[in-house]
Design a protein around this motif. Structure first.
Motif, PDB file in Angstrom:
ATOM      1  N   PRO A  80       0.816  -1.219   0.000  1.00  6.53           N
ATOM      2  CA  PRO A  80       0.000   0.000   0.000  1.00  6.53           C
ATOM      3  C   PRO A  80       0.847   1.266   0.000  1.00  6.53           C
ATOM      4  O   PRO A  80       1.988   1.274   0.455  1.00  6.53           O
ATOM      5  CB  PRO A  80      -0.775  -0.122   1.318  1.00  6.53           C
ATOM      6  N   GLY A  81       0.260   2.342  -0.501  1.00  5.25           N
ATOM      7  CA  GLY A  81       0.942   3.627  -0.481  1.00  5.25           C
ATOM      8  C   GLY A  81       2.082   3.708  -1.471  1.00  5.25           C
ATOM      9  O   GLY A  81       2.283   2.835  -2.319  1.00  5.25           O
ATOM     10  N   SER A  82       2.868   4.776  -1.343  1.00  5.94           N
ATOM     11  CA  SER A  82       4.009   4.995  -2.226  1.00  5.94           C
ATOM     12  C   SER A  82       5.350   4.812  -1.529  1.00  5.94           C
ATOM     13  O   SER A  82       6.365   4.619  -2.184  1.00  5.94           O
ATOM     14  CB  SER A  82       3.946   6.419  -2.812  1.00  5.94           C
ATOM     15  N   GLY A  83       5.368   4.893  -0.199  1.00  2.00           N
ATOM     16  CA  GLY A  83       6.624   4.837   0.534  1.00  2.00           C
ATOM     17  C   GLY A  83       7.369   3.531   0.369  1.00  2.00           C
ATOM     18  O   GLY A  83       8.585   3.515   0.151  1.00  2.00           O
ATOM     19  N   ILE A  84       6.648   2.413   0.463  1.00  2.00           N
ATOM     20  CA  ILE A  84       7.303   1.107   0.354  1.00  2.00           C
ATOM     21  C   ILE A  84       7.859   0.915  -1.048  1.00  2.00           C
ATOM     22  O   ILE A  84       8.993   0.466  -1.224  1.00  2.00           O
ATOM     23  CB  ILE A  84       6.324  -0.020   0.719  1.00  2.00           C
ATOM     24  N   ALA A  85       7.055   1.253  -2.057  1.00  4.82           N
ATOM     25  CA  ALA A  85       7.515   1.089  -3.435  1.00  4.82           C
ATOM     26  C   ALA A  85       8.739   1.946  -3.718  1.00  4.82           C
ATOM     27  O   ALA A  85       9.631   1.553  -4.481  1.00  4.82           O
ATOM     28  CB  ALA A  85       6.392   1.423  -4.405  1.00  4.82           C
ATOM     29  N   SER A  86       8.811   3.131  -3.107  1.00  3.13           N
ATOM     30  CA  SER A  86       9.953   4.018  -3.346  1.00  3.13           C
ATOM     31  C   SER A  86      11.253   3.432  -2.797  1.00  3.13           C
ATOM     32  O   SER A  86      12.342   3.779  -3.268  1.00  3.13           O
ATOM     33  CB  SER A  86       9.703   5.391  -2.719  1.00  3.13           C
ATOM     34  N   LEU A  87      11.164   2.553  -1.812  1.00  3.92           N
ATOM     35  CA  LEU A  87      12.368   1.914  -1.277  1.00  3.92           C
ATOM     36  C   LEU A  87      13.080   1.094  -2.346  1.00  3.92           C
ATOM     37  O   LEU A  87      14.292   0.869  -2.269  1.00  3.92           O
ATOM     38  CB  LEU A  87      12.008   1.016  -0.092  1.00  3.92           C
ATOM     39  N   ALA A  88      12.319   0.647  -3.342  1.00  2.00           N
ATOM     40  CA  ALA A  88      12.924  -0.135  -4.424  1.00  2.00           C
ATOM     41  C   ALA A  88      13.915   0.698  -5.229  1.00  2.00           C
ATOM     42  O   ALA A  88      14.800   0.137  -5.890  1.00  2.00           O
ATOM     43  CB  ALA A  88      11.838  -0.684  -5.345  1.00  2.00           C
ATOM     44  N   LEU A  89      13.798   2.024  -5.184  1.00  2.00           N
ATOM     45  CA  LEU A  89      14.747   2.873  -5.894  1.00  2.00           C
ATOM     46  C   LEU A  89      16.141   2.765  -5.278  1.00  2.00           C
ATOM     47  O   LEU A  89      17.147   2.821  -5.986  1.00  2.00           O
ATOM     48  CB  LEU A  89      14.269   4.325  -5.872  1.00  2.00           C
ATOM     49  N   ILE A  90      16.196   2.624  -3.953  1.00  2.00           N
ATOM     50  CA  ILE A  90      17.472   2.427  -3.267  1.00  2.00           C
ATOM     51  C   ILE A  90      17.911   0.976  -3.349  1.00  2.00           C
ATOM     52  O   ILE A  90      19.070   0.666  -3.688  1.00  2.00           O
ATOM     53  CB  ILE A  90      17.353   2.860  -1.799  1.00  2.00           C
ATOM     54  N   ASP A  91      16.991   0.069  -3.060  1.00  2.00           N
ATOM     55  CA  ASP A  91      17.354  -1.345  -3.042  1.00  2.00           C
ATOM     56  C   ASP A  91      17.627  -1.881  -4.442  1.00  2.00           C
ATOM     57  O   ASP A  91      18.345  -2.862  -4.600  1.00  2.00           O
ATOM     58  CB  ASP A  91      16.250  -2.152  -2.359  1.00  2.00           C
ATOM     59  N   GLY A  92      17.060  -1.228  -5.457  1.00  2.00           N
ATOM     60  CA  GLY A  92      17.397  -1.604  -6.826  1.00  2.00           C
ATOM     61  C   GLY A  92      18.848  -1.286  -7.144  1.00  2.00           C
ATOM     62  O   GLY A  92      19.538  -2.061  -7.816  1.00  2.00           O
ATOM     63  N   LEU A  93      19.324  -0.138  -6.655  1.00  2.00           N
ATOM     64  CA  LEU A  93      20.738   0.199  -6.830  1.00  2.00           C
ATOM     65  C   LEU A  93      21.629  -0.779  -6.072  1.00  2.00           C
ATOM     66  O   LEU A  93      22.700  -1.159  -6.553  1.00  2.00           O
ATOM     67  CB  LEU A  93      21.001   1.628  -6.341  1.00  2.00           C
ATOM     68  N   LEU A  94      21.186  -1.185  -4.887  1.00  2.00           N
ATOM     69  CA  LEU A  94      21.953  -2.161  -4.122  1.00  2.00           C
ATOM     70  C   LEU A  94      22.003  -3.497  -4.856  1.00  2.00           C
ATOM     71  O   LEU A  94      23.067  -4.138  -4.935  1.00  2.00           O
ATOM     72  CB  LEU A  94      21.318  -2.339  -2.739  1.00  2.00           C
ATOM     73  N   LEU A  95      20.884  -3.910  -5.416  1.00  2.00           N
ATOM     74  CA  LEU A  95      20.849  -5.154  -6.185  1.00  2.00           C
ATOM     75  C   LEU A  95      21.758  -5.061  -7.404  1.00  2.00           C
ATOM     76  O   LEU A  95      22.478  -6.016  -7.737  1.00  2.00           O
ATOM     77  CB  LEU A  95      19.411  -5.450  -6.615  1.00  2.00           C
ATOM     78  N   PHE A  96      21.740  -3.918  -8.090  1.00  2.00           N
ATOM     79  CA  PHE A  96      22.614  -3.733  -9.248  1.00  2.00           C
ATOM     80  C   PHE A  96      24.077  -3.817  -8.853  1.00  2.00           C
ATOM     81  O   PHE A  96      24.890  -4.438  -9.549  1.00  2.00           O
ATOM     82  CB  PHE A  96      22.323  -2.380  -9.897  1.00  2.00           C
ATOM     83  N   THR A  97      24.424  -3.195  -7.726  1.00  2.00           N
ATOM     84  CA  THR A  97      25.807  -3.206  -7.262  1.00  2.00           C
ATOM     85  C   THR A  97      26.286  -4.621  -6.980  1.00  2.00           C
ATOM     86  O   THR A  97      27.359  -5.037  -7.426  1.00  2.00           O
ATOM     87  CB  THR A  97      25.931  -2.353  -5.977  1.00  2.00           C
ATOM     88  N   VAL A  98      25.466  -5.369  -6.256  1.00  2.00           N
ATOM     89  CA  VAL A  98      25.842  -6.747  -5.937  1.00  2.00           C
ATOM     90  C   VAL A  98      25.825  -7.605  -7.204  1.00  2.00           C
ATOM     91  O   VAL A  98      26.644  -8.503  -7.368  1.00  2.00           O
ATOM     92  CB  VAL A  98      24.897  -7.321  -4.866  1.00  2.00           C
ATOM     93  N   GLY A  99      24.889  -7.304  -8.105  1.00  2.00           N
ATOM     94  CA  GLY A  99      24.845  -8.042  -9.368  1.00  2.00           C
ATOM     95  C   GLY A  99      26.092  -7.828 -10.207  1.00  2.00           C
ATOM     96  O   GLY A  99      26.583  -8.759 -10.862  1.00  2.00           O
ATOM     97  N   MET A 100      26.627  -6.599 -10.189  1.00  2.00           N
ATOM     98  CA  MET A 100      27.873  -6.340 -10.906  1.00  2.00           C
ATOM     99  C   MET A 100      29.031  -7.130 -10.298  1.00  2.00           C
ATOM    100  O   MET A 100      29.922  -7.601 -11.014  1.00  2.00           O
ATOM    101  CB  MET A 100      28.190  -4.850 -10.885  1.00  2.00           C
ATOM    102  N   LEU A 101      29.005  -7.286  -8.988  1.00  2.00           N
ATOM    103  CA  LEU A 101      30.021  -8.132  -8.352  1.00  2.00           C
ATOM    104  C   LEU A 101      29.887  -9.574  -8.835  1.00  2.00           C
ATOM    105  O   LEU A 101      30.878 -10.248  -9.097  1.00  2.00           O
ATOM    106  CB  LEU A 101      29.874  -8.074  -6.833  1.00  2.00           C
ATOM    107  N   GLY A 102      28.639 -10.036  -8.933  1.00  2.00           N
ATOM    108  CA  GLY A 102      28.413 -11.391  -9.431  1.00  2.00           C
ATOM    109  C   GLY A 102      28.861 -11.553 -10.869  1.00  2.00           C
ATOM    110  O   GLY A 102      29.379 -12.600 -11.259  1.00  2.00           O
TER     111      GLY A 102
END
Length: 270
Positions: A80-102
Motif C-alpha cells: 500500500p501507499g508509495s513509501g514502500i515502493a519508493s524503497l525499491a529505488l534504493i534497493d534496486g541500486l543495491l541489487l545492481f551493485t551486488v549483481g555487478m560483483l556477481g
C-alpha cells in the motif's frame, strides 16, 4: 570495481572474488531480488485502469472526478501507499551493485574491466531519469493530497474518502518481511566474503536502505491515521531524492573506469 564505484571504490579488488563462497553469494543476490520484488509488488508490473482504491465508492457519491480517483489507484495495490515502493529505488541500486560483483565472477577480468564502467554509466543515467520523473509525480500527488485535506469541508471529505484509511497493518507486514529479507541478505553477504564489510560504500548503502525503511515504519505508526498517507507520500519523495543523489554519485564514479578502459584499448591497439 571502478564502475560501480562512485559509491563503491575498489570492490572487485578488495577480495570480493578471492575466497568468495559462491553459493552464499548467490543466495544473497536472491534475497536482494526478493526485497525489490516485495517492495514494488506484482501490481507494479500490471497496468490495470479498472483498479479502484479503497473508499472510491464514497468518493463517487461525493462527485469526485474519475481523474482524481485514479491518482490513488496505487493505494489499492500491494504494497500500500508509495513509501514502500519508493524503497525499491534504493534497493534496486543495491541489487545492481551486488549483481555487478556477481558478473565479475562470470566474465574474464579483462572483459569485465572494460564493460563495467559503461554498464554502470548507462544504468545509473536511466535510474536518475526514472527517479526524477517519479519524484515529480509524487510531488504532484502530495500537493493534491494536501490541497484537498486543507480545503474544508468538501475537500477534506474527499481526501478522507480516498486516502483517510491507510492500511497500516498491511504496510507493517510488508515492511517486516522486507526487513527480514534485508537481514538475511546482509548475513549471507558477510558469510560469503567478510571483506565486504571493508567496502564503505556498500555498507553505507545497506545502512541507508535500512534507515529509510525504519523511518517509513515510524511514520506509519506515529502519525494520526487520517494523515498517514500524506506522511507516506512525503517520505516516498525523500527516498526518491536520496536514490537520485546516490545514482548520480555512481554515475560520476563510473567515468574514470570508462576513461581507463579507453586508454587500455588504445594501448592494446598501439
Amino acid at each position: 570495481m571502478a564502475g560501480v564505484s562512485g559509491a563503491l571504490p575498489g570492490v572487485a579488488r578488495a577480495g570480493a572474488v578471492d575466497g568468495l563462497r559462491r553459493p552464499l553469494f548467490i543466495a544473497a543476490i536472491i534475497a536482494a531480488t526478493l526485497v525489490v520484488f516485495a517492495e514494488v509488488g506484482l501490481s507494479f508490473f500490471v497496468i490495470n485502469a479498472s483498479v479502484i482504491p479503497p473508499g472510491a465508492g464514497v468518493a463517487q457519491e461525493l462527485g469526485v472526478p474519475a481523474g482524481v480517483q485514479a491518482v490513488n489507484a496505487a493505494s489499492g495495490q500491494d504494497p500500500p501507499g508509495s513509501g514502500i515502493a519508493s524503497l525499491a529505488l534504493i534497493d534496486g541500486l543495491l541489487l545492481f551493485t551486488v549483481g555487478m560483483l556477481g558478473l565479475s565472477l562470470i566474465l574474464p577480468l579483462r572483459i569485465y574491466g572494460r564493460i563495467q564502467g559503461l554498464v554502470t554509466l548507462i544504468v545509473t543515467f536511466l535510474w536518475i531519469i526514472m527517479c526524477f520523473l517519479l519524484v515529480i509525480a509524487a510531488l504532484v500527488k502530495l500537493f493534491l493530497m494536501i490541497g484537498l485535506f486543507v480545503a474544508a469541508p468538501f475537500g477534506t471529505a474527499v481526501y478522507v474518502a480516498i486516502w483517510g484509511a491507510f492500511p497500516t497493518g498491511t504496510a507493517a507486514a510488508v515492511l517486516g518481511a522486507v526487513l527480514f529479507l534485508k537481514i538475511v541478505f546482509g548475513v549471507l553477504l558477510v558469510l560469503a566474503q567478510p571483506r565486504f564489510l571493508r567496502v564503505t560504500g556498500l555498507v553505507v548503502l545497506v545502512l541507508l536502505s535500512v534507515v529509510l525503511q525504519l523511518v517509513l515504519g515510524f511514520i506509519h505508526g506515529f502519525l494520526p491515521g487520517v494523515v498517514v498517507a500524506i506522511g507516506d507520500q512525503f517520505w516516498a519523495i525523500v527516498t526518491g531524492m536520496v536514490a537520485l543523489v546516490w545514482a548520480l554519485i555512481m554515475l560520476i564514479g563510473s567515468i574514470p573506469g570508462i576513461i581507463n578502459a579507453i586508454r587500455a584499448s588504445g594501448s592494446a591497439t598501439d
